[in-house]
Design a protein around this motif. Sequence first.
Motif, mmCIF file in Angstrom:
data_model
loop_
_atom_site.group_PDB
_atom_site.id
_atom_site.type_symbol
_atom_site.label_atom_id
_atom_site.label_comp_id
_atom_site.label_asym_id
_atom_site.label_seq_id
_atom_site.Cartn_x
_atom_site.Cartn_y
_atom_site.Cartn_z
ATOM 1 N N LEU A 11 60.397 73.929 12.947
ATOM 2 C CA LEU A 11 60.153 73.905 14.392
ATOM 3 C C LEU A 11 58.733 73.428 14.638
ATOM 4 C CD1 LEU A 11 60.806 74.678 17.349
ATOM 5 C CD2 LEU A 11 60.060 77.002 16.776
ATOM 6 N N VAL A 12 58.602 72.376 15.426
ATOM 7 C CA VAL A 12 57.289 71.832 15.754
ATOM 8 C C VAL A 12 57.223 71.567 17.247
ATOM 9 C CG1 VAL A 12 56.936 70.791 13.486
ATOM 10 C CG2 VAL A 12 58.020 69.472 15.314
ATOM 11 N N GLN A 13 56.032 71.246 17.712
ATOM 12 C CA GLN A 13 55.849 70.919 19.117
ATOM 13 C C GLN A 13 55.837 69.413 19.314
ATOM 14 O OE1 GLN A 13 52.287 73.007 20.348
ATOM 15 N NE2 GLN A 13 53.462 74.837 20.845
ATOM 16 N N SER A 14 56.111 69.009 20.524
ATOM 17 C CA SER A 14 56.084 67.597 20.862
ATOM 18 C C SER A 14 54.727 66.997 20.492
ATOM 19 C CB SER A 14 56.348 67.425 22.349
ATOM 20 O OG SER A 14 56.373 66.066 22.696
ATOM 21 N N SER A 78 60.748 60.332 0.867
ATOM 22 C CA SER A 78 60.149 61.164 1.899
ATOM 23 C C SER A 78 60.185 60.431 3.230
ATOM 24 C CB SER A 78 58.701 61.504 1.544
ATOM 25 O OG SER A 78 58.651 62.271 0.359
ATOM 26 N N LEU A 79 60.328 61.190 4.293
ATOM 27 C CA LEU A 79 60.322 60.631 5.643
ATOM 28 C C LEU A 79 59.195 61.306 6.420
ATOM 29 C CD1 LEU A 79 61.796 58.752 7.678
ATOM 30 C CD2 LEU A 79 63.022 60.794 8.448
ATOM 31 N N GLN A 80 58.144 60.557 6.666
ATOM 32 C CA GLN A 80 57.026 61.044 7.460
ATOM 33 C C GLN A 80 57.337 60.744 8.926
ATOM 34 O OE1 GLN A 80 53.955 62.563 6.673
ATOM 35 N NE2 GLN A 80 53.566 62.654 8.870
ATOM 36 N N MET A 81 57.389 61.778 9.742
ATOM 37 C CA MET A 81 57.708 61.612 11.158
ATOM 38 C C MET A 81 56.493 62.011 11.990
ATOM 39 S SD MET A 81 61.630 63.028 11.263
ATOM 40 C CE MET A 81 61.196 64.707 10.810
ATOM 41 N N ASN A 82 56.009 61.067 12.772
ATOM 42 C CA ASN A 82 54.840 61.297 13.615
ATOM 43 C C ASN A 82 55.234 61.243 15.090
ATOM 44 O OD1 ASN A 82 53.083 61.302 11.293
ATOM 45 N ND2 ASN A 82 53.227 59.070 11.287
ATOM 46 N N SER A 83 54.373 61.770 15.922
ATOM 47 C CA SER A 83 54.578 61.732 17.378
ATOM 48 C C SER A 83 55.990 62.183 17.735
ATOM 49 C CB SER A 83 54.328 60.321 17.911
ATOM 50 O OG SER A 83 53.020 59.894 17.603
ATOM 51 N N LEU A 84 56.390 63.299 17.208
ATOM 52 C CA LEU A 84 57.754 63.772 17.410
ATOM 53 C C LEU A 84 58.015 64.105 18.876
ATOM 54 C CD1 LEU A 84 58.125 65.883 14.182
ATOM 55 C CD2 LEU A 84 59.642 64.021 14.889
ATOM 56 N N LYS A 85 59.247 63.850 19.290
ATOM 57 C CA LYS A 85 59.673 64.079 20.661
ATOM 58 C C LYS A 85 60.845 65.061 20.666
ATOM 59 C CE LYS A 85 58.689 59.213 21.652
ATOM 60 N NZ LYS A 85 59.262 57.935 22.154
ATOM 61 N N PRO A 86 61.068 65.725 21.780
ATOM 62 C CA PRO A 86 62.214 66.654 21.841
ATOM 63 C C PRO A 86 63.537 65.974 21.488
ATOM 64 C CG PRO A 86 60.740 67.072 23.663
ATOM 65 C CD PRO A 86 60.223 65.840 22.970
ATOM 66 N N ARG A 106 77.236 57.449 -0.873
ATOM 67 C CA ARG A 106 78.244 58.285 -1.507
ATOM 68 C C ARG A 106 77.843 59.758 -1.599
ATOM 69 N NH1 ARG A 106 80.913 55.623 -6.570
ATOM 70 N NH2 ARG A 106 81.591 54.323 -4.849
ATOM 71 N N PHE A 107 76.569 60.012 -1.657
ATOM 72 C CA PHE A 107 76.105 61.390 -1.850
ATOM 73 C C PHE A 107 75.307 61.849 -0.632
ATOM 74 C CE2 PHE A 107 77.646 61.018 -5.992
ATOM 75 C CZ PHE A 107 77.184 59.845 -6.554
ATOM 76 N N TRP A 108 75.522 63.113 -0.262
ATOM 77 C CA TRP A 108 74.878 63.639 0.938
ATOM 78 C C TRP A 108 74.259 65.000 0.654
ATOM 79 C CZ3 TRP A 108 74.636 61.024 5.602
ATOM 80 C CH2 TRP A 108 75.384 59.844 5.677
ATOM 81 N N GLY A 109 73.127 65.250 1.323
ATOM 82 C CA GLY A 109 72.514 66.558 1.245
ATOM 83 C C GLY A 109 73.143 67.502 2.255
ATOM 84 N N GLN A 110 72.674 68.740 2.237
ATOM 85 C CA GLN A 110 73.262 69.765 3.098
ATOM 86 C C GLN A 110 72.717 69.723 4.521
ATOM 87 O OE1 GLN A 110 70.880 70.235 0.933
ATOM 88 N NE2 GLN A 110 69.355 71.591 1.852
ATOM 89 N N GLY A 111 71.639 69.004 4.713
ATOM 90 C CA GLY A 111 71.046 68.893 6.039
ATOM 91 C C GLY A 111 69.895 69.866 6.230
ATOM 92 N N THR A 112 68.913 69.439 7.005
ATOM 93 C CA THR A 112 67.780 70.301 7.329
ATOM 94 C C THR A 112 67.487 70.159 8.827
ATOM 95 O OG1 THR A 112 65.488 70.871 6.751
ATOM 96 C CG2 THR A 112 66.040 68.527 6.737
ATOM 97 N N GLN A 113 67.281 71.288 9.485
ATOM 98 C CA GLN A 113 67.105 71.294 10.933
ATOM 99 C C GLN A 113 65.671 70.924 11.307
ATOM 100 O OE1 GLN A 113 69.440 72.109 13.542
ATOM 101 N NE2 GLN A 113 67.758 71.317 14.819
ATOM 102 N N VAL A 114 65.559 70.015 12.247
ATOM 103 C CA VAL A 114 64.271 69.676 12.849
ATOM 104 C C VAL A 114 64.389 69.954 14.339
ATOM 105 C CG1 VAL A 114 62.647 67.843 13.415
ATOM 106 C CG2 VAL A 114 63.684 67.929 11.134
ATOM 107 N N THR A 115 63.519 70.815 14.830
ATOM 108 C CA THR A 115 63.518 71.162 16.240
ATOM 109 C C THR A 115 62.152 70.860 16.821
ATOM 110 O OG1 THR A 115 65.128 72.928 15.866
ATOM 111 C CG2 THR A 115 63.901 72.976 17.937
ATOM 112 N N VAL A 116 62.134 70.048 17.872
ATOM 113 C CA VAL A 116 60.890 69.673 18.526
ATOM 114 C C VAL A 116 60.887 70.275 19.925
ATOM 115 C CG1 VAL A 116 59.367 67.793 19.187
ATOM 116 C CG2 VAL A 116 60.903 67.519 17.223
ATOM 117 N N SER A 117 59.953 71.158 20.175
ATOM 118 C CA SER A 117 59.870 71.801 21.480
ATOM 119 C C SER A 117 58.931 71.017 22.389
ATOM 120 C CB SER A 117 59.379 73.240 21.330
ATOM 121 O OG SER A 117 58.065 73.262 20.812
ATOM 122 N N SER A 118 59.223 71.059 23.661
ATOM 123 C CA SER A 118 58.403 70.292 24.628
ATOM 124 C C SER A 118 57.216 71.115 25.123
ATOM 125 C CB SER A 118 59.262 69.876 25.811
ATOM 126 O OG SER A 118 59.834 71.006 26.419
#
Length: 118
Positions: A11-14, A78-86, A106-118
């Motif tokens: 969980l991160v902020q905008s 790795s995926l670097q995500m900057n200036s995240l938005k809701p 062919r192969f998939w991970g289980q998923g990871t939640q990214v939540t961006v609060s405003s």
Amino acid sequence: QVQLVEAGGGLVQSGDSLTLSCTASASIAQMAWFRRAPGKEREFVASISLITDTTSYGSDSMKGRFAISRDNAENTASLQMNSLKPEDTAVYYCAAAPLRAPTTWRFWGQGTQVTVSS
């Protein structure tokens, strides 16, 4: 069967930054990130070839704010995500294409939640 282990969601902020990582249990040709927001279809975010280092992004907005990179020695992308938005809020999935079928996720991970609060 290749196992993918994801890490780095949260969980991160905008406006904040966040880095996701995905480690494969064996050598693979390409790795990518997809995401699925609530009520929406899965969306391509970015990919990188572990052979040629070629990258691709799902939109101009992603290309301007996200950066995908690789560490071949660790079979990690790795995926670097900057200036995240809701609107970046989603479950992010790592995908991998095997060496024998480098264009097939062919192969998939289980998923990871990214939540961006405003």
